[in-house]
Scaffold this motif. Structure first.
Motif, PDB file in Angstrom:
ATOM      1  N   LEU A   1      24.140   9.163  -0.389  1.00 30.89           N
ATOM      2  CA  LEU A   1      22.978   8.915  -1.234  1.00 30.89           C
ATOM      3  C   LEU A   1      21.897   8.144  -0.485  1.00 30.89           C
ATOM      4  O   LEU A   1      20.698   8.396  -0.672  1.00 30.89           O
ATOM      5  N   VAL A   2      22.320   7.202   0.361  1.00 29.01           N
ATOM      6  CA  VAL A   2      21.348   6.436   1.146  1.00 29.01           C
ATOM      7  C   VAL A   2      20.591   7.354   2.100  1.00 29.01           C
ATOM      8  O   VAL A   2      19.375   7.240   2.265  1.00 29.01           O
ATOM      9  N   GLN A   3      21.308   8.275   2.721  1.00 28.70           N
ATOM     10  CA  GLN A   3      20.666   9.207   3.645  1.00 28.70           C
ATOM     11  C   GLN A   3      19.691  10.141   2.943  1.00 28.70           C
ATOM     12  O   GLN A   3      18.741  10.623   3.550  1.00 28.70           O
ATOM     13  N   SER A   4      19.928  10.374   1.652  1.00 34.61           N
ATOM     14  CA  SER A   4      19.047  11.279   0.914  1.00 34.61           C
ATOM     15  C   SER A   4      17.742  10.623   0.499  1.00 34.61           C
ATOM     16  O   SER A   4      16.818  11.298   0.041  1.00 34.61           O
ATOM     17  N   GLN A   5      17.662   9.264   0.654  1.00 37.03           N
ATOM     18  CA  GLN A   5      16.435   8.563   0.288  1.00 37.03           C
ATOM     19  C   GLN A   5      15.332   8.867   1.293  1.00 37.03           C
ATOM     20  O   GLN A   5      15.604   9.141   2.465  1.00 37.03           O
ATOM     21  N   PRO A   6      14.080   8.826   0.875  1.00 32.85           N
ATOM     22  CA  PRO A   6      12.975   9.032   1.815  1.00 32.85           C
ATOM     23  C   PRO A   6      12.969   7.954   2.885  1.00 32.85           C
ATOM     24  O   PRO A   6      13.457   6.841   2.672  1.00 32.85           O
ATOM     25  N   THR A   7      12.409   8.270   4.042  1.00 36.41           N
ATOM     26  CA  THR A   7      12.480   7.362   5.185  1.00 36.41           C
ATOM     27  C   THR A   7      11.427   6.264   5.152  1.00 36.41           C
ATOM     28  O   THR A   7      11.477   5.347   5.966  1.00 36.41           O
ATOM     29  N   PHE A   8      10.454   6.325   4.259  1.00 34.83           N
ATOM     30  CA  PHE A   8       9.438   5.275   4.229  1.00 34.83           C
ATOM     31  C   PHE A   8      10.055   3.955   3.773  1.00 34.83           C
ATOM     32  O   PHE A   8      11.018   3.900   3.030  1.00 34.83           O
TER      33      PHE A   8
ATOM     34  N   LYS B   1      32.345   3.852  -1.111  1.00 34.73           N
ATOM     35  CA  LYS B   1      32.024   3.094   0.103  1.00 34.73           C
ATOM     36  C   LYS B   1      31.785   4.001   1.304  1.00 34.73           C
ATOM     37  O   LYS B   1      30.827   3.815   2.051  1.00 34.73           O
ATOM     38  N   HIS B   2      32.678   4.971   1.494  1.00 29.02           N
ATOM     39  CA  HIS B   2      32.686   5.711   2.749  1.00 29.02           C
ATOM     40  C   HIS B   2      32.032   7.091   2.690  1.00 29.02           C
ATOM     41  O   HIS B   2      31.725   7.674   3.724  1.00 29.02           O
ATOM     42  N   THR B   3      31.813   7.600   1.496  1.00 29.89           N
ATOM     43  CA  THR B   3      31.252   8.952   1.401  1.00 29.89           C
ATOM     44  C   THR B   3      30.009   9.018   0.516  1.00 29.89           C
ATOM     45  O   THR B   3      28.927   9.385   0.972  1.00 29.89           O
ATOM     46  N   ILE B   4      30.181   8.645  -0.749  1.00 30.75           N
ATOM     47  CA  ILE B   4      29.113   8.881  -1.725  1.00 30.75           C
ATOM     48  C   ILE B   4      27.886   8.020  -1.459  1.00 30.75           C
ATOM     49  O   ILE B   4      26.760   8.528  -1.367  1.00 30.75           O
ATOM     50  N   ILE B   5      28.070   6.690  -1.327  1.00 25.83           N
ATOM     51  CA  ILE B   5      26.919   5.807  -1.120  1.00 25.83           C
ATOM     52  C   ILE B   5      26.206   6.110   0.200  1.00 25.83           C
ATOM     53  O   ILE B   5      24.970   6.209   0.223  1.00 25.83           O
ATOM     54  N   PRO B   6      26.933   6.260   1.339  1.00 29.04           N
ATOM     55  CA  PRO B   6      26.219   6.637   2.573  1.00 29.04           C
ATOM     56  C   PRO B   6      25.430   7.931   2.433  1.00 29.04           C
ATOM     57  O   PRO B   6      24.322   8.047   2.954  1.00 29.04           O
TER      58      PRO B   6
END
Length: 246
Positions: free
Chosen positions: A102-109, A95-100
């Protein structure tokens, strides 16, 4: 049942069998354990070492031989509590580390997630998704375009939908295409009168999603769910503008 439960604690089927055998035998040699369990000595010995590492089995030397014994079954509860704590730590990390991260590592489009559903089961999934998504929002409200022909089939797989919506405190605004529609608590309705007949259709706007439900041949329901903030916002603007004009 026992094998399934102990599997959740990390014990294999072979390990469970050996543990049960030791409980019945008491302290026993590897030869006796293998004979009583029906597991060959090599495999039994390797599994007993794993059970020892898990704290379920212990051993003591007797002469040149090694005797194994099962720990009290209460140890299984300790294993369960330990696994529960590990799972809770994992959930917290997700919840607090891994998923955030991974979400930030996604492309911004921005992309649109499109999913298709068919039949009564599919329509029920969409209706439950509307409740689940909206119930988690601060402003618990969604908007709908709905035509009269769809109504007999819409809630057929989920007849308590409206009661569930009201129980969750979710409001709905409906623009009805054509006549009909029932008044219900926490709902507002306006109408667009049409001279031409309107095909069965239902569009739910519940950002970040939009659901489109229609009927195919022989009144077979199908749905498309679009998950896109941009599309949902555009549809919301169209709905709000039309709502003010009606």
């Amino acid at each position: 049942m026992l094998h399934q439960v102990l599997e959740q604690l990390g014990l294999t089927e072979r390990e469970t069998t050996l543990y049960q055998t030791l409980l019945k035998l008491g302290p026993a040699s590897i030869r006796d354990i293998a004979e009583q369990s029906g597991i060959n000595r090599g495999s039994a010995y390797e599994s007993l070492k794993q059970l020892q590492n898990k704290g379920v089995v212990s051993y003591f030397p007797k002469g040149k031989r090694r005797f194994f014994m099962a720990e009290n079954p209460e140890i299984l509860l300790n294993l369960a509590e330990e696994r529960k704590q590990n799972i809770e730590k994992t959930i917290d990390s997700l919840k607090h580390t891994i998923i955030p991260s991974l979400v930030q590592s996604q492309p911004t489009f921005h992309h649109t997630d499109v999913r298709y559903y068919e039949g009564d089961d599919g329509i029920e999934w969409v209706l439950r998704d509307i409740l689940n998504v909206v119930s988690q929002q601060d402003h618990k409200e969604y908007c709908v375009f709905s035509s009269k022909p769809i109504r007999p089939y819409l809630y057929r797989p989920f007849p308590t939908y409206t009661k569930q919506r009201i129980k969750l405190g979710i409001k709905v605004k409906v623009i009805a295409l054509g006549d009909g529609g029932e008044d219900a608590e926490l709902s507002e309705r306006k109408w667009i009168k049409t001279e031409d007949s309107v095909d069965a259709s239902y569009i739910a706007i519940y950002p970040p999603k939009c659901a489109i439900i229609s009927l195919a041949r022989d009144n077979f329901p199908s749905a498309v769910v679009l998950e896109s903030n941009d599309i949902a916002k555009a549809q919301q603007i169209i709905f709000d503008t039309l709502w003010r004009l009606l």
